[in-house]
Design a protein around this motif. Structure first.
Motif, PDB file in Angstrom:
ATOM      1  N   PHE A   3      -3.660  98.960  23.247  1.00  0.00           N
ATOM      2  CA  PHE A   3      -3.125  98.340  22.041  1.00  0.00           C
ATOM      3  C   PHE A   3      -3.520  96.863  21.985  1.00  0.00           C
ATOM      4  O   PHE A   3      -3.496  96.154  22.994  1.00  0.00           O
ATOM      5  CB  PHE A   3      -1.604  98.446  22.020  1.00  0.00           C
ATOM      6  N   PHE A   4      -3.880  96.393  20.799  1.00  0.00           N
ATOM      7  CA  PHE A   4      -4.104  94.963  20.593  1.00  0.00           C
ATOM      8  C   PHE A   4      -3.854  94.627  19.130  1.00  0.00           C
ATOM      9  O   PHE A   4      -3.945  95.476  18.242  1.00  0.00           O
ATOM     10  CB  PHE A   4      -5.531  94.552  20.983  1.00  0.00           C
ATOM     11  N   TRP A   5      -3.530  93.387  18.895  1.00  0.00           N
ATOM     12  CA  TRP A   5      -3.348  92.867  17.538  1.00  0.00           C
ATOM     13  C   TRP A   5      -3.682  91.387  17.562  1.00  0.00           C
ATOM     14  O   TRP A   5      -3.062  90.612  18.283  1.00  0.00           O
ATOM     15  CB  TRP A   5      -1.913  93.099  17.049  1.00  0.00           C
ATOM     16  N   ASN A   6      -4.695  91.003  16.808  1.00  0.00           N
ATOM     17  CA  ASN A   6      -5.145  89.617  16.735  1.00  0.00           C
ATOM     18  C   ASN A   6      -4.971  89.089  15.320  1.00  0.00           C
ATOM     19  O   ASN A   6      -5.239  89.805  14.343  1.00  0.00           O
ATOM     20  CB  ASN A   6      -6.616  89.477  17.123  1.00  0.00           C
TER      21      ASN A   6
ATOM     22  N   SER B 244      -6.136  81.137  16.681  1.00  0.00           N
ATOM     23  CA  SER B 244      -6.055  82.586  16.843  1.00  0.00           C
ATOM     24  C   SER B 244      -4.877  82.923  17.744  1.00  0.00           C
ATOM     25  O   SER B 244      -4.620  82.244  18.753  1.00  0.00           O
ATOM     26  CB  SER B 244      -7.355  83.131  17.444  1.00  0.00           C
ATOM     27  N   TYR B 245      -4.158  84.002  17.361  1.00  0.00           N
ATOM     28  CA  TYR B 245      -3.027  84.465  18.162  1.00  0.00           C
ATOM     29  C   TYR B 245      -3.210  85.933  18.503  1.00  0.00           C
ATOM     30  O   TYR B 245      -3.531  86.737  17.627  1.00  0.00           O
ATOM     31  CB  TYR B 245      -1.712  84.279  17.398  1.00  0.00           C
ATOM     32  N   VAL B 246      -3.015  86.262  19.769  1.00  0.00           N
ATOM     33  CA  VAL B 246      -3.136  87.633  20.249  1.00  0.00           C
ATOM     34  C   VAL B 246      -1.756  88.123  20.646  1.00  0.00           C
ATOM     35  O   VAL B 246      -1.092  87.520  21.504  1.00  0.00           O
ATOM     36  CB  VAL B 246      -4.089  87.724  21.460  1.00  0.00           C
ATOM     37  N   PHE B 247      -1.306  89.215  20.024  1.00  0.00           N
ATOM     38  CA  PHE B 247       0.016  89.768  20.347  1.00  0.00           C
ATOM     39  C   PHE B 247      -0.027  90.530  21.669  1.00  0.00           C
ATOM     40  O   PHE B 247      -1.045  91.098  22.036  1.00  0.00           O
ATOM     41  CB  PHE B 247       0.477  90.689  19.219  1.00  0.00           C
TER      42      PHE B 247
ATOM     43  N   LEU C  43      -8.776 101.662  14.906  1.00  0.00           N
ATOM     44  CA  LEU C  43      -8.900 100.214  14.784  1.00  0.00           C
ATOM     45  C   LEU C  43      -9.025  99.864  13.311  1.00  0.00           C
ATOM     46  O   LEU C  43      -9.718 100.547  12.543  1.00  0.00           O
ATOM     47  CB  LEU C  43     -10.121  99.704  15.548  1.00  0.00           C
ATOM     48  N   GLY C  44      -8.354  98.798  12.924  1.00  0.00           N
ATOM     49  CA  GLY C  44      -8.480  98.277  11.571  1.00  0.00           C
ATOM     50  C   GLY C  44      -8.639  96.769  11.611  1.00  0.00           C
ATOM     51  O   GLY C  44      -8.038  96.093  12.454  1.00  0.00           O
TER      52      GLY C  44
ATOM     53  N   PHE D 209      -4.017 103.623  20.552  1.00  0.00           N
ATOM     54  CA  PHE D 209      -4.426 104.982  20.879  1.00  0.00           C
ATOM     55  C   PHE D 209      -3.185 105.831  21.123  1.00  0.00           C
ATOM     56  O   PHE D 209      -2.086 105.315  21.392  1.00  0.00           O
ATOM     57  CB  PHE D 209      -5.308 104.996  22.128  1.00  0.00           C
ATOM     58  N   HIS D 210      -3.360 107.154  21.016  1.00  0.00           N
ATOM     59  CA  HIS D 210      -2.264 108.101  21.275  1.00  0.00           C
ATOM     60  C   HIS D 210      -2.852 109.333  21.945  1.00  0.00           C
ATOM     61  O   HIS D 210      -3.863 109.888  21.475  1.00  0.00           O
ATOM     62  CB  HIS D 210      -1.550 108.499  19.980  1.00  0.00           C
TER      63      HIS D 210
END
Length: 847
Positions: free
Chosen positions: A164-167, A844-847, A278-279, A265-266
Motif C-alpha cells: 500500500f502507498f499513497w503520495n 510531497s507527503y507520503v502516507f 494503482l491510480g 493489493f488484495h
C-alpha cells in the motif's frame, strides 16, 4: 478484423489464463513433498542496467532519472539522452532524424496523434508522473513497426505494486518575466481552469443548425431565391456569435501543480491469486508570456533586404491533466493479466498581439485568441504467461484501443491597419476570421508474442520468438471558417472602424446595413483517412555462454492506407489517394561480451511511408502554420539501411562508458519542397538519396576516487556529433535554394552534462546542462538562404531534501543562463526571444 472481434480474442485469452493457472495450482498441490535442497548454485551475471541485457543499442530513462533531472514531461526528459533533441519543445528527433523517422509506443501499442497534419506524437503530452520508464531503442528489432529511422520510443506506464502507498505532492513555480506581471487574457468559461471549455466557445445553436449536414452558410441567390439564407436569417445567425474579442490584461499568477497516486493489493482466497491496482492524477496550471522579435528578409541585387518587422507579445495559459488507472490480476506466479487506462489532456489558451510593418503595407496590429484542447485516451488489456514445461514458453498478448483528439473551438483572429491618424479595423477578406476545427484519430491494435528456449551444441541457448500484429487506424478532420463581410454603409464608417471590434460588431451593426456573417470554408479543409496493418515477425537469439549473442530476424508487413479529401458542400467533389505495399525486412545483431566490455554490431532494413496528407493531391491549409500544402499521390515509400557499432565498458557496479558509431543510407527519402508561385505552397517529393552518420559518447562515473565524500558525487554526460546530407534532383527542386543540405531540424552537436550529489540518504542536488548546435529551422526558397536556429544552452539546478519518512521538499531552478533563442538568415535576425528563468518549490507527503 473489427475491433469487437479483437476484444473477443482478448477475453478468451483471459479465461484461458485463469484455467491454466488453476490447473497448475492443482498439480502442485498433489505432488509429494519436495526433498530438501542442500545447495543452490546460480551461474550468471548480475545486471544492474537494463540496457546491458538487450541485444539492441538502447537507453533507458526511469524514475530515478526523472527525479534527478526534475523534468515534468517526456519532451524535457528525452532531450538528455545521447543523440536525442527536441524541436518546438515537443517533437523528439533521434540522431538528428525528424519526427517521421521515430515510432512512439505506449506499453507496446502504436499511438495515434492529435496533430492536425502528421502522425507524430508530441512528447510534451506525457507527464513523467504517470510513467515508470522509457526505452529508447536506436537499432531496429523485428517486433517493432518497420517505419524506423532514428529510433523507437517505448513508453511504459506505472504498474501496481504489492504494497500500500499513497503520495500527495504540490508545487508552486515562478517565472520572473511572467509571474505577478501583467499579461494578456480573454474571457472564457467557468471550467477553463480544468482545461475544459464549458460551451462558451461552442458554435451557437443558430449557426449549428444553419450549417448542419454540410450546409454552407451563404446568401440565397438573388435570381433563384434559393440555395442559401435571406439577409434577415443571416442577421440572426451573425448576432448569435459571442461578441468577445477584447484582449484583456491582468496580473498573472504563479504556476502551480498538484498530483496524487495511490496503490494497494488484495489476496484472493488461500492460493497465489492476487489483485493489485494503482491510480494517479496529475494537474498543472502554468502561464508564460513571450515577447518575440519577428522579421523576414528577401533577396535583393546585393544582399538581403528586410520585408517584415514585427513584434509579437503573447500570453499562454496551459492546463494539463493526466490520469492513469491500472489493475492487475496475478492468477499465479506464472500468469497475470493487466488492464491499464490512461487519460492525457493539455489545453492551451493563447492570447496575442503582433504589431509592426508588413511587406508593402502600412503598419498593422494583429490580434489572436485561440483555445486548443489536445487529448489522448488509452485503454489496454494485456496478459503475460510463463509455461516452464513447454521449453520455458512465454506468451504475451495485448489489445489496445486508443483515441487522440484535437479541438480548437472559436479561434478568433482580426486585423487593424494604421492610417494617418489611428488604427482602423480591416475590412479585407482576411481581416477577421472565426475558425472551428476538430480532429479525431482512433487506433485499435491486437498483438501476440511467443518465445521458447532450446539448448543446442556448444552450450548454446536458442530463443526463437514469433509474433503477429493487427492494427487499424481511422482519422477524421473537419474545419469550418467564418468571417464578417462588409455589407452596408455602416461597414465603411471610419469613425466606427476606429473603435474596438466588440463595439464594431454590436448586434445593431450586424445586418444588411453593416456586417454580414459568411462562410469561407475551403473545399480541401476536410478529410477522412485510414490505414490497416498486418504484420508477422520471427527472430531468434543464439547465446553462447553469455559471451557471444546473435539475433537474426525478419518482419513481413501488409500495409494499406487511403485518404479522401472532400468538399463539405459538393458531394461530387472528392479527391482520393491510396497506397498499398507488402514488405519483407531483415535484421541482424551480434554482441560479444568480454568481462566488463560489450561490443555490438547491428544491421537492418526499414521504411518510411508517406503520411495521409502527404499523399493527397488536394490543397490543404495547415491550421498551425497557416501555410498551404499540396500532397503528392506519386510519392514512393522510402527505404533505409541502418548500420550500428557500439562499445560499452561497465567498469563498476554503476559506472560505465559507451562509444557508438552509426550510418544510415536513404533511398528516395521523403522531403518537403516549396512549389513555384507567389503563394509559396508546400509539397512533398522523393529526394534522390541521403545519408546520416554520427558518433555518440556517454559516461557515468561516481567520484569515489576523491578523498572524503567523493563517493556521494557523480558525473554523467553524453555528446553526439551528427552529419547528414540529402540530395534533391534538379527537376524536383521547386523554389528551394539548395539541392544538397543537412536534414531539416538536425543539430550537428548535442551535449548533456550532469554533476550530482547523491548520498545514501538526506539531501541530493543535481546541476544539469543541455546544449544543441545549429540546425535548419526552415528551408530557404527563391534564392534566399536557409533559416538557421542558433546554438542554445540551458542550465538547470535541482535540490531534493527528505525531511523525514513522510515529507519531501524539492527546489528547481531552470534556464539559469537565460540565453536568447534565435533564428537567423545570413546573420540577420528572423526570430529572437528569451525563454526566461523559472523557479519552483515542491512539497510531497507520503502516507
Amino acid at each position: 478484423m473489427p475491433s469487437r472481434k479483437l476484444l473477443t480474442i482478448c477475453i478468451s485469452s483471459v479465461l484461458c489464463s485463469a484455467a491454466v493457472g488453476q490447473q497448475e495450482d492443482a498439480v502442485q498441490s498433489g505432488v509429494p513433498a519436495t526433498p530438501e535442497i542442500e545447495e543452490i548454485s546460480v551461474i550468471g551475471q548480475f545486471v544492474p542496467d537494463e540496457k546491458r541485457t538487450t541485444s539492441a543499442v538502447s537507453n533507458v530513462v526511469n524514475q530515478l532519472q526523472f527525479e534527478r533531472t526534475g523534468d515534468s514531461d517526456m519532451a524535457e526528459s528525452l532531450k538528455r539522452v545521447a543523440g536525442l533533441s527536441t524541436v518546438d519543445g515537443k517533437f523528439v528527433y533521434v540522431r538528428g532524424l525528424g519526427e517521421r523517422y521515430s515510432n512512439t509506443l505506449l506499453n507496446g501499442a502504436m499511438l495515434p496523434s492529435p496533430e492536425p497534419v502528421n502522425r507524430v506524437v508530441p512528447m510534451d503530452l506525457f507527464p513523467t508522473a504517470i510513467l515508470d520508464s522509457v526505452l529508447v531503442q536506436k537499432t531496429w528489432s523485428a517486433q517493432f513497426p518497420s517505419e524506423f529511422g532514428g529510433g523507437v520510443l517505448q513508453l511504459r506506464t506505472k504498474k501496481s505494486t504489492d504494497e500500500f502507498f499513497w503520495n500527495v505532492s504540490s508545487s508552486v513555480a515562478m517565472e520572473p518575466a511572467t509571474s505577478f506581471r501583467d499579461g494578456f487574457s480573454s474571457s472564457g468559461g467557468g471550467s477553463d481552469w480544468l482545461g475544459f471549455d464549458d460551451g462558451s466557445r461552442e458554435i451557437p445553436t443558430e449557426l449549428k443548425l444553419a450549417t448542419a449536414n454540410g450546409q454552407e452558410l451563404r446568401r440565397e441567390s438573388q435570381f433563384l431565391g434559393s440555395g442559401g439564407y435571406s439577409a434577415e436569417e443571416l442577421q440572426v445567425i451573425g448576432q448569435s456569435l459571442d461578441n468577445n474579442y477584447e484582449l484583456d490584461k491582468k496580473t498573472l499568477p504563479a504556476d502551480y501543480s498538484l498530483s496524487t497516486s495511490l496503490g494497494n493489493f488484495h489476496d484472493i482466497g488461500d492460493g497465489e491469486m492476487q489483485i493489485n491496482y494503482l491510480g494517479a492524477v496529475d494537474y498543472s496550471n502554468s502561464w508564460d508570456t513571450n515577447k518575440i522579435e519577428r522579421n523576414s528578409w528577401k533577396t535583393s541585387a546585393a544582399e538581403l533586404e528586410q520585408r517584415d518587422d514585427l513584434d509579437y507579445t503573447g500570453t499562454e495559459n496551459s492546463i494539463d491533466i493526466s490520469g492513469i488507472f491500472t489493475a492487475g490480476l496475478d492468477i499465479s506466479a506464472n500468469h497475470n493479466v493487466r488492464f491499464t487506462s490512461v487519460l492525457l489532456r493539455q489545453s492551451d489558451n493563447t492570447v496575442s498581439e503582433t504589431v509592426g510593418d508588413l511587406a508593402a503595407e502600412n503598419k498593422v496590429r494583429l490580434n489572436e485568441i485561440e483555445w486548443i484542447e489536445r487529448a489522448l485516451f488509452s485503454n489496454q488489456i494485456q496478459g503475460d504467461h510463463y509455461i516452464p514445461g513447454l521449453n520455458e514458453m512465454v506468451v504475451n498478448w495485448r489489445y489496445s484501443h486508443l483515441k487522440a483528439e484535437r479541438d480548437s473551438p472559436d479561434h478568433r483572429r482580426y486585423r487593424y491597419d494604421l492610417t494617418s491618424t489611428d488604427y482602423e479595423f480591416s475590412t479585407r477578406a482576411d481581416g477577421n476570421v472565426r475558425r472551428f476545427s476538430v480532429l479525431d484519430d482512433t487506433a485499435d491494435e491486437f498483438g501476440v508474442d511467443v518465445s521458447m528456449v532450446f539448448h543446442g551444441p556448444w552450450n548454446a541457448v536458442i530463443t526463437p520468438q514469433l509474433g503477429y500484429v493487427y492494427a487499424e487506424k481511422d482519422r477524421q478532420s473537419e474545419i469550418r471558417r467564418y468571417s464578417f463581410f462588409d455589407q452596408g454603409a455602416l461597414a465603411f464608417d471610419r469613425d466606427l472602424l476606429r473603435l474596438s471590434l466588440e463595439e464594431i460588431l454590436l448586434p445593431e451593426n450586424i445586418g444588411p446595413e453593416g456586417f454580414e456573417l459568411r462562410e469561407f470554408t475551403r473545399p480541401t479543409d476536410n478529410y477522412v483517412a485510414g490505414n490497416e496493418l498486418k504484420a508477422y515477425y520471427l527472430q531468434t537469439e543464439i547465446n553462447f555462454n553469455d559471451r557471444f549473442r546473435f539475433t537474426l530476424g525478419a518482419r513481413q508487413e501488409d500495409f494499406r492506407q487511403a485518404v479522401s479529401t472532400f468538399d463539405l458542400f459538393r458531394s461530387d467533389v472528392q479527391v482520393k489517394a491510396e497506397q498499398r505495399d507488402k514488405d519483407w525486412l531483415p535484421v541482424a545483431t551480434a554482441t560479444y561480451i568480454h568481462y566488463d566490455h560489450q561490443f555490438r554490431l547491428a544491421y537492418s532494413e526499414t521504411l518510411s511511408r508517406p503520411d495521409f496528407r502527404e499523399l493527397s493531391p488536394a490543397a490543404f491549409t495547415n491550421p498551425v502554420t497557416g501555410k498551404e500544402v499540396i500532397g503528392n499521390p506519386d510519392l514512393q515509400i522510402a527505404s533505409i539501411k541502418n548500420f550500428d557499432f557500439r562499445w560499452e565498458w561497465y567498469f563498476s557496479f554503476s559506472d560505465y562508458m559507451a562509444l557508438g558509431l552509426f550510418y544510415k543510407q536513404f533511398d528516395k527519402p521523403i522531403e518537403s519542397v516549396t512549389l513555384p508561385g507567389a503563394d509559396n505552397t508546400g509539397s512533398f517529393i522523393n529526394a534522390g538519396d541521403g545519408e546520416n552518420k554520427g558518433i555518440e559518447y556517454e559516461v557515468f562515473k561516481r567520484l569515489g576516487f576523491l578523498p572524503g565524500i567523493g563517493e556521494d558525487f557523480y558525473f554523467q554526460g553524453n555528446i553526439a556529433f551528427i552529419d547528414s546530407t540529402v540530395s534533391i534532383r534538379e527537376d524536383d527542386r521547386g523554389l528551394l535554394t539548395t539541392t544538397d543540405r543537412p536534414l531539416q531540424g538536425q543539430s550537428d552537436w548535442l551535449l548533456n552534462a550532469q554533476f550530482g550529489y547523491e548520498p545514501v540518504s538526506g539531501t541530493t542536488a543535481t546541476l544539469l546542462y543541455h546544449y544543441y548546435g545549429e540546425r535548419i529551422a526552415e528551408l530557404g526558397t527563391s534564392g534566399n538562404p536557409d533559416l538557421i536556429e542558433q546554438p542554445f544552452g540551458e542550465l538547470n539546478f535541482i535540490l531534493l531534501r527528505e525531511i523525514n519518512d513522510h515529507w519531501e521538499f524539492s527546489f528547481k531552478a531552470k534556464n539559469l543562463l537565460d540565453q536568447f533563442s534565435e533564428i537567423t538568415q545570413s546573420g540577420n535576425i528572423v526570430t529572437r526571444y528569451s525563454k526566461g528563468r523559472e523557479y519552483s518549490v515542491n512539497i510531497s507527503y507520503v502516507f
